[in-house]
Structures are given as C-alpha cells and as structure tokens.
Write an enzyme that holds these catalytic residues in place. Structure first.
Site, PDB file in Angstrom:
ATOM      1  N   TYR A 174      34.385  49.074  42.760  1.00 13.75           N
ATOM      2  CA  TYR A 174      35.447  48.130  42.408  1.00 13.75           C
ATOM      3  C   TYR A 174      36.826  48.741  42.670  1.00 13.75           C
ATOM      4  CZ  TYR A 174      38.242  44.970  39.475  1.00 13.75           C
ATOM      5  OH  TYR A 174      39.185  44.082  39.006  1.00 13.75           O
ATOM      6  N   SER A 229      44.188  45.487  40.620  1.00 17.04           N
ATOM      7  CA  SER A 229      43.772  46.054  39.333  1.00 17.04           C
ATOM      8  C   SER A 229      44.409  47.424  39.161  1.00 17.04           C
ATOM      9  CB  SER A 229      42.250  46.194  39.282  1.00 17.04           C
ATOM     10  OG  SER A 229      41.844  47.012  38.202  1.00 17.04           O
ATOM     11  N   GLY A 231      39.890  32.447  33.535  1.00 20.03           N
ATOM     12  CA  GLY A 231      40.528  33.750  33.426  1.00 20.03           C
ATOM     13  C   GLY A 231      41.947  33.751  33.952  1.00 20.03           C
ATOM     14  N   ILE A 232      42.313  34.832  34.640  1.00 21.58           N
ATOM     15  CA  ILE A 232      43.657  34.952  35.200  1.00 21.58           C
ATOM     16  C   ILE A 232      43.927  33.826  36.187  1.00 21.58           C
ATOM     17  CG2 ILE A 232      45.125  36.375  36.691  1.00 21.58           C
ATOM     18  CD1 ILE A 232      43.903  38.841  35.331  1.00 21.58           C
ATOM     19  N   GLY A 233      42.935  33.473  37.002  1.00 18.60           N
ATOM     20  CA  GLY A 233      43.119  32.413  37.983  1.00 18.60           C
ATOM     21  C   GLY A 233      43.483  31.085  37.356  1.00 18.60           C
ATOM     22  N   SER A 244      39.368  28.904  38.620  1.00 20.60           N
ATOM     23  CA  SER A 244      38.732  28.066  37.608  1.00 20.60           C
ATOM     24  C   SER A 244      38.815  28.631  36.197  1.00 20.60           C
ATOM     25  CB  SER A 244      37.261  27.832  37.970  1.00 20.60           C
ATOM     26  OG  SER A 244      36.541  29.058  37.981  1.00 20.60           O
ATOM     27  N   THR A 277      42.726  31.289  44.589  1.00 23.71           N
ATOM     28  CA  THR A 277      41.296  31.527  44.733  1.00 23.71           C
ATOM     29  C   THR A 277      40.748  32.053  43.410  1.00 23.71           C
ATOM     30  OG1 THR A 277      41.438  33.832  45.515  1.00 23.71           O
ATOM     31  CG2 THR A 277      41.622  32.084  47.180  1.00 23.71           C
ATOM     32  N   GLY A 278      39.524  31.652  43.085  1.00 21.09           N
ATOM     33  CA  GLY A 278      38.989  32.000  41.774  1.00 21.09           C
ATOM     34  C   GLY A 278      39.841  31.412  40.670  1.00 21.09           C
TER      35      GLY A 278
END
Length: 243
Positions: free
Chosen positions: A151, A138, A11-13, A9, A6-7
């Site tokens: 967050y 995180s 960065g880390i994903g 697309s 998920t996510g």
C-alpha cells in the site's frame, strides 16, 4: 463546473462529493460495486444543492470500462473540469506473504486506475486551459508503514506521479496536487480494535483521528481558481503525526 470523484460512494470520497455539491457544482460519483452507497451519496448531494448528480460504475483496472464511463459522461455533458482520484484499496501484511496476484491487484487499482482516469480526462482540461487533478494519497506514501509495504508503495508512486505531471501540465493551466491524509475515521480503520484506535490517537499530537469532511475541505480548496499557483504539492493533513 463538473467534478468527478472516483470511489465517491463512501468515506473520504463521499465527503468530497458532498463538499462540491454544497457549492452547486455538477458531481459525478464513480463506484465499482457499491451501488446502493453511491445512490445514497447522490441523494445527499442533491439535497445539498448540487446542480446535477450522476453515478457511474467502472472497474478502474479496465481501460475498456473507463472508456465506456467517459462516453456516458460525454453524452450527458458531464466531462470533468476537476478530477479527484480517490479510489483505492488497502493491504495489510508482511511483504514476505504478499502474493504476485495481490501485488498486481493493488497496483492496478491504486496506480493504474489513477493513470487511466487522468490520461482520459486531462486532454479536455488542457484544451480549455483550466483543470484540477487532485490525488488522494496517504501519509504512508510519505513515511512508509511496516506491514503495509504494498500500500505504501502505491501511495509513494502516486506522490511521484503528482509531482511529475504537475510540471508537465503547468503551462496548460492545469494543476496537479495530492492530499496525503493521516489516520482518518473511515471504514479502512474498521479492522482495528478499540484499544488499537486509542493507542493510535495517543500517537497523534492532535489526540484524535481526522474526519472525512476535514479532508474534503482541503480537496475543495485545491480545486478553487484561487489555488492556481499551488501545483506539484503533497499536502498531508495528519494532526501533527508527521511533520
């Protein structure tokens, strides 16, 4: 083997998606609005050797959206053996200034989205008595951060979710772990000035930011069959920043 990120697309994903692609796996890249970025990551995954790559769009706040995503994946024979709950949004600001709408939105993406995805895809893992659920948390979920109470709260919740679900699913051969990175060189840090980045690096014993590929390698390790005895763990790659 199929992995859903998920996510996935950017960065880390995106780094996680590419890491699994290198191993010839089927890769499902989830995104919400970043259509072009998802397609670019999908192209790179194919070049790296992924057996099959699918991009799917869904708003993690919506169970209806996720049910439609699940139906599409089922029709394509792409139900995941490995789920990487990576998607998330950040929030900076004093708690006194957080609106109820902001609180609900970050909670919905970071916690509700993880809950819904996990609930939808874990039954197939339980049935086959193999599965990997890896939550991208995180360092702030471990230590907390001033001006990032909202967050930090979501990531702390993710860590608790990980520990509890690991005990629930262990008898079924499904592991649940969390990776809690420190400061990583992604767009989430774009809001910082160069001086702030330098000051941050000075706080980190390793003297630098982490790279997305380093986090992706840890996620991949936790997905291996050889990692079957590792479950319920919160592992924080942070360059010695928090020990």
């Amino acid at each position: 083997m199929t992995v859903l990120v998920t996510g996935g697309s950017r960065g880390i994903g995106a780094a996680v998606s590419r890491r699994f692609a290198k191993e010839g796996m089927n890769v499902v890249i989830h995104y919400n609005e970043a259509h072009e970025a998802a397609n670019e990551t999908a192209r790179s995954c194919l070049l790296l050797g992924a057996a099959n790559v699918t991009t799917v769009s869904a708003d993690l706040r919506s169970k209806e959206n996720l049910l439609r995503m699940q139906e599409k994946l089922d029709a394509r024979g792409m139900i995941p053996d490995i789920l990487v709950n990576n998607a998330g949004i950040s929030h900076n600001g004093m708690l006194a200034d957080v609106s109820e709408e902001e609180w609900d939105d970050v909670m919905a993406v970071n916690l509700k989205g993880m809950f819904l995805c996990t609930q939808l895809f874990m039954p197939a893992m339980v049935t086959q008595r193999f599965g990997r659920i890896i939550n991208v948390s995180s360092i702030w979920g471990l230590s907390g951060a001033s001006c990032e109470v909202l967050y930090s709260t979501t990531k702390g919740g993710m860590n608790a979710f990980t520990k509890a679900l690991a005990k629930e699913l262990a008898p079924s051969g499904v592991t649940v772990n969390a990776v809690a990175p420190g400061a990583v060189n992604t767009v989430m840090l774009d809001k910082l000035e160069a001086e702030e980045i330098s000051a941050l690096e000075m706080e980190i014993p390793a003297g630098r930011l982490g790279q997305p590929d380093e986090i992706a390698s840890l996620v991949y390790f936790l997905a291996l069959p050889e990692s079957a005895y590792i479950t319920g763990q919160i592992i924080s790659p942070n360059g010695g920043w928090l020990t």
